[in-house]
Design a protein around this motif. Structure first.
Motif: not given
Length: 506
Positions: A175, A177-179, A182-184, A186, A216, A463
């Motif tokens: 995985d 993905s992260t922020t 505060d926006s997620k 990929d 993203n 992750s």
């Protein structure tokens, strides 16, 4: 005003090229942009690139030179409506194309360029771009400050960090993905702000928007984009794609406030204030690149006379405020609710000051090696800053980002291990865009994703939140005399500074 022609024409009529040509003096200067005439007599003195370039096109069509370095809404924003003189019958205008002895040879090189699938890493895009871009564009994108030592160190610093991989961890599913603010997203990189996208591709920065939207990832919109701010926002509208604004602070704070509030109204998720550029650095490749008439010899930086007649960078920079200081931070906090990030922080003391001032983040950056030569790499500063923040219990009070020199997913992983929320990547995406357009940007981002998935497995992390300092050895990072492994790709691509020929010196 030249009284041989009227000030305005009826809407049904168009100016002739001969009539426009009569307005070609310092006291009466018109230019043609995209088939329309503009009276720039009074604007010349305010033009960030100086009056010399405007006078070169007095009474002529300036579109070809204007387009790559101006957003399309520039004239609407900065030139009074009564100076918009009306349409021109372009059939009566003799368009002058500047002779470029390299252009025919460049077109042949484009025909022989590798197919996109032959690019296997970000360095490949740089190698192709170097061969197929216009010399002026390549010089602007690739140049660094002075002897370009910091620009090279940004990349080589990552080679001083070694992994300490974990074994026997379940890494079947990765995985990425992260922020960020505060926006997620990929994958933990973002397209950092780079100026003048149309120098490399006629569509400009919107290509980067489309590529970032597909994968993203965040795009940071530059103040000095070739596309207009709204064009770039429109290209992402409705997709949920997060965008940030990079801001050069204007001497006129009313202009700055208008830009910031407009960005917030358009849904921009972060304000990145550039703090390492009170004056743009000396970029000699750019200065030698035949931008020999893109400005005047005056730079409004407190009386410092710098010849801006050579180089795109200096031609677009005179509005930047060199008086910007810590005392301005509360003012920014008063005019926006966007997170405020200081871009260009280079030492731990300033990070601590940023925490104290209540900003949401900093970018540890030296402007891609384009400002102060012998500034340390962002990754080295990160390795110094994060332990201090942890010792003081401040690590959750501020988000740290780093840019400069990132060319591999292993570089991204190293930065995240050391505590960065994400990394900014600029030049490689410009090179991919310049050589192959949107498919190039798409492939460059996908290559980074594929590399990162593989290397996350090999380091033993499934992750992003599992990446931590024990996975890297940084003991050699601050020893600038330490030899690093030979970087074949980087050395083959790197375009060294070239001294002028002996004949030119005499």
């Amino acid at each position: 005003m030249n009284h041989d022609t009227p000030d305005k024409l009826p809407k049904s009529q168009k100016w002739s090229g001969e009539e426009i040509g009569k307005h070609s003096t310092d006291s009466d200067c018109w230019v043609i942009i995209h088939g329309r005439a503009y009276d720039v007599t009074e604007f010349k003195a305010e033009h960030p690139g100086g009056s010399k370039i405007i006078m070169k096109f007095a009474g002529k069509d300036a579109t070809e030179t204007y387009d790559p370095i101006h957003p399309p809404d520039t004239l609407d924003k900065y030139l009074a409506r009564d100076k918009h003189m009306g349409e021109v019958n372009m059939e009566t205008v003799e368009v002058e194309h500047e002779a470029d002895p390299d252009e025919e040879d460049r077109k042949e090189r484009i025909k022989r360029m590798p197919i996109l699938e032959q690019c296997y890493n970000l360095m490949d895009f740089e190698a192709v771009a170097r061969r197929v871009m216009k010399k002026t564009a390549w010089a602007y994108y690739s140049s660094g400050a002075d002897d370009e030592i910091t620009m090279r160190e940004n990349h080589s610093a990552y080679h001083k960090i070694w992994f300490r991989p974990r074994i026997l961890h379940d890494v079947e599913t990765i995985d990425l993905s992260t922020t960020m603010l505060d926006s997620k997203v990929d994958i933990p990189f973002y397209v950092t702000a780079t100026a003048l996208g149309k120098l490399g591709n006629p569509e400009g920065e919107v290509i980067l928007t489309r590529g970032a939207r597909k994968h993203n990832v965040v795009q940071m919109i530059p103040t000095l984009a070739s596309c207009s701010f709204d064009e770039i926002c429109d290209a992402a509208e409705g997709s949920g794609q997060p965008q940030w604004l990079q801001l050069y602070v204007n001497k006129d704070r009313a202009i700055t406030e208008r830009i910031v509030k407009h960005a917030e109204a358009r849904g921009v998720k972060g304000l990145f204030i550039t703090v390492d550029a009170p004056q743009l650095g000396r970029r000699e490749k750019d200065m030698r690149s035949k931008f020999d008439d893109v400005g005047s010899n005056v730079q409004d930086t407190g009386g410092d006379n710098v010849d801006r007649s050579q180089g795109a960078a200096r031609a677009i920079s005179s509005f930047i405020d060199p008086s910007l200081s810590w005392k301005d931070v509360p003012w920014f906090q008063s005019i926006t609710k966007m997170p405020i990030i200081l871009k260009g922080v280079q030492r731990v003391e300033d990070v601590l000051q940023a925490v104290e001032m209540g900003v949401q983040g900093v970018v540890l950056s030296n402007h891609g090696g384009r400002q102060l030569d012998f500034a340390r790499s962002g990754i080295e500063v990160l390795a110094e800053v994060m332990p201090v923040l942890r010792e003081k219990g401040l690590q959750d009070r501020i988000e740290l980002y780093v840019d400069g020199g990132v060319r591999r997913a292993t570089d991204i992983i190293k930065a995240l291990c050391l505590g960065a929320k994400g990394v900014g990547i600029g030049r490689p995406f410009l090179y991919a865009m310049s050589a192959y357009g949107l498919p190039g940007v798409d492939r460059a981002m996908q290559l980074l994703k594929d590399e990162m998935t593989m290397n996350m497995r090999l380091i033993g992390a499934s992750s992003v939140d599992q990446l931590e300092p024990s996975m890297v050895n940084t003991r050699g990072l601050s020893m600038h005399s330490t030899a690093v492994p030979s970087d074949t790709l980087g050395l083959n691509v790197y375009d060294p500074l070239v001294n002028p020929p002996e004949k030119a010196r005499l």
